[in-house]
Design an enzyme around this catalytic site. Structure first.
Site, PDB file in Angstrom:
ATOM      1  N   HIS A 204       6.041   2.054   1.161  1.00 16.40           N
ATOM      2  CA  HIS A 204       5.084   2.837   0.374  1.00 16.40           C
ATOM      3  C   HIS A 204       4.197   1.988  -0.532  1.00 16.40           C
ATOM      4  CE1 HIS A 204       8.128   2.181  -2.674  1.00 16.40           C
ATOM      5  NE2 HIS A 204       7.245   2.529  -3.582  1.00 16.40           N
TER       6      HIS A 204
HETATM    7  C1  UD1 Z   1       5.109   5.297  -7.698  1.00 16.72           C
HETATM    8  C2  UD1 Z   1       5.369   4.027  -8.541  1.00 16.72           C
HETATM    9  C3  UD1 Z   1       6.130   3.014  -7.712  1.00 16.72           C
HETATM   10  C4  UD1 Z   1       7.383   3.616  -7.102  1.00 16.72           C
HETATM   11  C5  UD1 Z   1       6.990   4.851  -6.303  1.00 16.72           C
HETATM   12  C6  UD1 Z   1       8.178   5.541  -5.681  1.00 16.72           C
HETATM   13  C7  UD1 Z   1       3.619   3.486 -10.180  1.00 16.72           C
HETATM   14  C8  UD1 Z   1       2.515   2.547 -10.483  1.00 16.72           C
HETATM   15  N1  UD1 Z   1       4.113   3.404  -8.931  1.00 16.72           N
HETATM   16  O1  UD1 Z   1       4.254   4.911  -6.624  1.00 16.72           O
HETATM   17  O2  UD1 Z   1       6.504   1.941  -8.550  1.00 16.72           O
HETATM   18  O3  UD1 Z   1       7.996   2.668  -6.277  1.00 16.72           O
HETATM   19  O4  UD1 Z   1       6.343   5.769  -7.209  1.00 16.72           O
HETATM   20  O5  UD1 Z   1       7.763   6.615  -4.900  1.00 16.72           O
HETATM   21  O6  UD1 Z   1       4.017   4.254 -11.023  1.00 16.72           O
HETATM   22  N2  UD1 Z   1       1.935  11.925  -3.931  1.00 16.72           N
HETATM   23  C9  UD1 Z   1       2.193  13.174  -3.426  1.00 16.72           C
HETATM   24  N3  UD1 Z   1       3.203  13.896  -3.984  1.00 16.72           N
HETATM   25  C10 UD1 Z   1       3.952  13.446  -5.018  1.00 16.72           C
HETATM   26  C11 UD1 Z   1       3.665  12.167  -5.532  1.00 16.72           C
HETATM   27  C12 UD1 Z   1       2.663  11.427  -4.975  1.00 16.72           C
HETATM   28  O7  UD1 Z   1       1.546  13.632  -2.493  1.00 16.72           O
HETATM   29  O8  UD1 Z   1       4.860  14.164  -5.487  1.00 16.72           O
HETATM   30  C13 UD1 Z   1       0.876  11.126  -3.299  1.00 16.72           C
HETATM   31  C14 UD1 Z   1      -0.471  11.334  -3.940  1.00 16.72           C
HETATM   32  O9  UD1 Z   1      -1.429  11.241  -2.948  1.00 16.72           O
HETATM   33  C15 UD1 Z   1      -0.586  10.151  -4.882  1.00 16.72           C
HETATM   34  C16 UD1 Z   1       0.154   9.072  -4.110  1.00 16.72           C
HETATM   35  O10 UD1 Z   1       1.207   9.748  -3.435  1.00 16.72           O
HETATM   36  O11 UD1 Z   1      -1.896   9.817  -5.180  1.00 16.72           O
HETATM   37  C17 UD1 Z   1       0.719   7.993  -4.981  1.00 16.72           C
HETATM   38  O12 UD1 Z   1       1.533   8.537  -6.024  1.00 16.72           O
HETATM   39  P1  UD1 Z   1       1.719   7.705  -7.394  1.00 16.72           P
HETATM   40  O13 UD1 Z   1       2.672   8.368  -8.287  1.00 16.72           O
HETATM   41  O14 UD1 Z   1       0.387   7.367  -7.950  1.00 16.72           O
HETATM   42  O15 UD1 Z   1       2.310   6.334  -6.898  1.00 16.72           O
HETATM   43  P2  UD1 Z   1       3.446   5.994  -5.808  1.00 16.72           P
HETATM   44  O16 UD1 Z   1       2.788   5.280  -4.676  1.00 16.72           O
HETATM   45  O17 UD1 Z   1       4.305   7.167  -5.495  1.00 16.72           O
END
Ligand code: UD1
Length: 362
Positions: A204
């Protein structure tokens, strides 16, 4: 004491659960605040259920966004909560955006901050998590480290030794508590794999999944591994979007024995990992869980902030070069499970040690 714990994203939940349980058991007021950084049921709610976590006292609903937007929204929302609740201490965990946002906000309100999983360093500042770790550690009042390298990193950065407490790895508390219950999960049969006869992959990190060429290279290598060992691939929402927008990647997956599934809950995922022969990942937590479970782990990153998993554990850092991923995976399968040692204080009692420190200083 009134000790307020903040969670936001998936890797926070298994770290917070043992601490909140222990704090409440020992009679402390322990409000739990969820920023809402992760919000899908399979990225958040299922973990509250599986870990028997209390419902959050407040849900801030910040959701997704750019780093600046997400961090800023958490800061605005948590400031209101902290002003209303006036806790004696704020606990932040790990290295996600919610962690740095809350530590910054609390410290400017002169509320002491305790950082659980302090001192880890990848020394790669292109990783957003490394920035979150550096900033959070620089402004926290109590630094709870999972391994001795964490102490050494903090001391080298000039942190006062009195602030640093080596307490072990709190995520292992959750693993130890729930491993037996995970045995009741039917995840293997649901996915269609036999215990011991499959691997698990998670990917991821933006640096791995956002560039189609890098992602195709990793998946090509894993597709080859899957010819001998089927690979279960629970797919993070960020990764799903990338897989579906690239024809080359779709073809690689279709021709392989990579079994793509939705993100899994804590118990189902623990069941799969504890029964598998190999893990390929870019996650931080999984490097630790495989070390504890003595499952060979191949990490598709150039570095790790968790060096103890390579020194005593089962982890091999290979980057994203397909040949290296393939060679390390074959070596891991060949070596088999059950090798390596469990790092010091990864024993299921980290939350109790943290509460001991809180009580000593109060
Ligand atoms: C975040 C953490 C990362 C961790 C990961 C575990 C930061 C900088 N990154 O990354 O360290 O390893 O979580 O998963 O805090 N999204 C959904 N549903 C959700 C959550 C996210 O669809 O419930 C999608 C959205 O398109 C979002 C993308 O995932 O923009 C990224 O989510 P985000 O929380 O920004 O970062 P992660 O890549 O999940």
């Amino acid at each position: 004491m009134n000790i307020l714990t903040v969670v936001g994203a998936r890797p926070n939940f298994m770290k917070a659960a043992p601490l909140v349980h222990r704090l409440r058991e020992r009679g402390h007021e322990a409000p739990l605040i969820h920023t809402g950084q992760h919000y899908d049921a399979n990225m958040s709610k299922v973990f509250f259920d599986d870990l028997r976590m209390p419902e959050p006292d407040e849900y801030l609903g910040v959701g997704s966004g750019s780093h600046a937007a997400q961090t800023a929204r958490v800061m605005v929302e948590i400031e209101r909560v902290l002003l209303e609740r006036k806790p004696d201490m704020v606990v932040v965990l790990g290295d996600v955006n919610s962690t740095v946002a809350c530590s910054l906000t609390a410290t400017k309100l002169w509320i002491p901050v305790a950082h659980v999983e302090a001192g880890l360093r990848s020394r790669d500042r292109r990783m957003p998590e490394e920035i979150n770790r550096l900033v959070t550690d620089a402004i926290s009042d109590l630094l709870f480290t999972p391994s001795r390298d964490g102490d050494a990193n903090l001391l080298a950065e000039g942190v006062d030794a009195d602030k640093i407490h080596f307490v072990g790895n709190i995520m292992i508390d959750s693993l130890v508590t729930h491993l037996e219950r995970a045995g009741e999960s039917d995840a293997c049969s649901r996915v269609g794999v036999e215990p011991g006869g499959f691997g698990v992959m998670t990917l991821h990190r933006p640096s791995n999944v956002d560039d189609p060429k890098t992602l195709a290279g990793i998946l090509g290598a894993v597709a080859e591994v899957s010819q001998t060992l089927p690979i279960v691939f629970p797919c993070h929402p960020r990764t799903v979007a990338r897989l579906e927008s690239d024809a080359t990647i779709s073809k690689i997956l279709e021709a392989s024995s990579i079994l793509r599934v939705e993100p899994l809950g804590y118990l189902d995922f623990l069941r799969l990992v504890s029964q598998c022969a190999l893990v390929i990942t870019d996650s931080g937590g999984l490097q630790e869980e495989t070390t504890f479970l003595k499952i060979p782990c191949v990490t598709a990153r150039e570095n790790t902030e968790r060096p103890v998993t390579t020194e005593v554990g089962t982890n091999t850092i290979v980057g994203t070069d397909p040949d290296k991923i393939l060679a390390a995976s074959r070596a891991g399968i060949e070596r088999g499970v059950g090798h390596g040692d469990v790092p010091e204080l990864w024993d299921g009692n980290t939350a109790a040690r943290i509460v001991d420190v809180f009580e000593r200083i109060s």
